[in-house]
Design a protein around this motif. Structure first.
Motif, PDB file in Angstrom:
ATOM      1  N   GLU A 113      -0.158  -3.124 -34.671  1.00  0.00           N
ATOM      2  CA  GLU A 113       1.202  -3.446 -34.214  1.00  0.00           C
ATOM      3  C   GLU A 113       1.428  -2.995 -32.790  1.00  0.00           C
ATOM      4  O   GLU A 113       1.152  -1.846 -32.436  1.00  0.00           O
ATOM      5  N   HIS A 162       9.581  -7.985 -36.128  1.00  0.00           N
ATOM      6  CA  HIS A 162      11.034  -7.823 -36.180  1.00  0.00           C
ATOM      7  C   HIS A 162      11.507  -7.421 -34.801  1.00  0.00           C
ATOM      8  O   HIS A 162      10.715  -6.973 -33.961  1.00  0.00           O
ATOM      9  N   GLU A 164       2.873  -7.604 -35.577  1.00  0.00           N
ATOM     10  CA  GLU A 164       2.216  -6.689 -36.513  1.00  0.00           C
ATOM     11  C   GLU A 164       1.591  -7.381 -37.722  1.00  0.00           C
ATOM     12  O   GLU A 164       2.025  -7.187 -38.850  1.00  0.00           O
ATOM     13  N   ASP A 183       7.558   1.260 -32.021  1.00  0.00           N
ATOM     14  CA  ASP A 183       7.022   1.009 -33.364  1.00  0.00           C
ATOM     15  C   ASP A 183       5.613   0.435 -33.185  1.00  0.00           C
ATOM     16  O   ASP A 183       5.469  -0.713 -32.734  1.00  0.00           O
TER      17      ASP A 183
HETATM   18 MN    MN Z   1       7.238  -2.661 -37.335  1.00  0.00          MN
END
Ligand code: MN
Ligand code: GLY
Length: 466
Positions: A433, A343, A393, A261
């Protein structure tokens, strides 16, 4: 799939952690029809089922007996009709053996197993299902009404599964590094293709193609938008315009379903304007500050450190005023970054979120046990451990409706220069991020020495050369 010892060890560890006197029931996913039964979305196994049972086949149920060293796999062997359309498959018995499960039985027997446990006064531990079919299946197995799962799911199971899943083993970290490589290929593809006149859809499509070449597809809907101020903007309808920034937040999954991610925000023209560069560098500073300090035991401190770095930068640019720490304490930075710093990342792109604050669970039952939970299930109380992967991020977004609302409510007026924000209503948003692995003493960014171009200079050079 990892070797069978991995799954045997995980199930035994769960048995060791859980209270005695019951069984754990984990349901695998079925096929999810798109527009009619035989035209399904790409199959994605449930991550917790995959973690403990390792199998990528649809329509399986796994049971872990907490009082005996017994695991059972329930599922149906392929019929000849199935084989005609989908090819031969190992039998359920063979599948079970491949992941060290000693017993197997037809799918219908799962209900008898669960009912027998309940009749015997044993606790049936299950997680709140997040798909409609899972809700129905769990009701069929337990006899509990579909509307009642929130009152019966197992907080013990959720807490222990999250605690295990969020600490990655060496072989999982290797998978996460493979996921980074997919993310790297995706984001550099996007940067390479971006120029004025190119459709966002074209960039998204090419980038997502990479995930199918290298792995199992995207880890979530790709965000490819010049309206980066909309945090989860899934429209790819825009056409790249010179002068605008394109925000790309996207990740891929390995064939074993470990996720990446990453977000990059870069100028369509290949060159940042002075204002874009200044705001970009504020976000980058917040991103780097987290990278500098992240270590075991932290999470909320990281979120606040990123907010403080943003406040300092925004004060420097005259968009905020006053003292940065006081601005953070007053909640003023939320206007510019209305989301958390990051996260967990693993087999779910928001790891274990099906069990946590954003999941389908009635969060009240979790909060009642908040004192003993320090996993990502309750993010404010999350204490990072060595082996945890989280995203870093931070962002700055100019969301006209949100700014107007704050302004009308006169919120944090002492810290926010509302008069200067109006000229930024068309600016968009910037997010940066990367994925951090927490180590014993600090953290490392996944990718090691390699990273997706991130500084203004690196991005401009990359876009000029490609
Ligand atoms: Mn993310
Ligand atoms: N990358 C999407 C998210 O973190 O929500």
């Amino acid at each position: 799939m990892f070797g069978k010892q991995t799954y045997i060890a995980r199930r035994n560890e769960l048995r060791r952690r859980m209270p005695k006197g019951g069984i754990v029931v984990l349901i695998g996913n079925g096929e999810a029809p798109r527009n009619y039964f035989d035209n399904a979305y790409g199959f994605r196994q449930d991550s917790t089922f995959l973690y403990y049972f390792g199998l990528q086949n649809a329509n399986l149920v796994g049971v872990i007996d907490l009082d005996n060293e017994r695991d059972i796999l329930f599922g149906d062997d392929y019929t000849v009709d199935d084989i005609i359309w989908m090819g031969p498959q190992p039998s359920v018995k063979e599948l079970a053996e491949s992941v060290g499960v000693g017993e197997s039985a037809p799918f219908v027997a799962a209900r008898d197993c669960v009912q027998a446990a309940m009749r015997g006064g044993r606790k049936v531990h299950y997680l709140v299902p997040y798909r409609g079919e899972g809700v129905l299946l769990m009701s069929k197995l337990t006899g509990i009404k579909t509307s009642e799962h929130y009152n019966h799911y197992s907080t013990d199971l959720a807490i222990n599964v999250a605690a295990m899943r969020e600490v990655k083993s060496a072989e999982e970290i290797e998978e996460m590094e493979r996921a980074f490589e997919i993310g790297y290929a995706m984001h550099t593809t996007a940067m390479r293709l971006t120029k004025p006149g190119v459709g966002e859809r074209m960039i998204a499509g090419a980038m997502e193609g990479v995930t199918h070449q290298l792995g199992d597809g995207v880890s979530f809907h790709s965000i490819v938008s010049q309206h980066g101020e909309t945090l989860h903007n899934h429209s790819h309808d825009g056409v790249c315009e010179s002068g605008r920034l394109l925000l790309v937040d996207a990740g891929g999954e390995t064939v074993n379903n470990y996720c990446s991610d990453h977000t990059r925000t870069f100028p369509v023209s290949g060159k940042f304007s002075p204002l874009q560069r200044d705001i970009y560098n504020v976000v980058l500073h917040a991103h780097d500050e987290v990278l500098r300090i992240a270590k075991p035991g932290m999470y909320t401190d990281l979120h606040n450190a990123s907010y403080k770095a943003l406040a300092e930068g925004l004060i420097g640019l005259g968009l905020m005023r006053g003292n940065a720490e006081e601005a953070v304490a007053a909640g003023a930075v939320r206007l510019f970054m209305p989301h958390g710093l990051g996260h967990g990342l693993g087999m779910d792109v928001h790891d274990c979120e099906a069990m946590g604050e954003r999941g389908m669970a009635d969060y009240g039952a979790m909060l009642a046990r908040a004192d003993e939970i320090d996993t990502c299930i309750i993010r404010e109380r999350w204490r990072l451990r060595p082996g945890t992967v989280l995203t870093d991020e931070p962002g700055i977004y100019f969301i006209p409706a949100y700014i107007e609302q704050w302004k009308a409510e006169k919120r944090c007026e002492e810290f926010i220069n509302y008069s200067k924000l109006e000229s930024l209503y068309n600016f968009g948003g910037i997010r940066i991020e990367d994925d951090l692995l927490i180590t014993e003493s600090g953290n490392t960014m996944l990718g090691g020495d390699k990273h997706i171009p991130v500084t203004v200079e690196e991005i401009e050079a990359f876009m000029a050369e490609n």
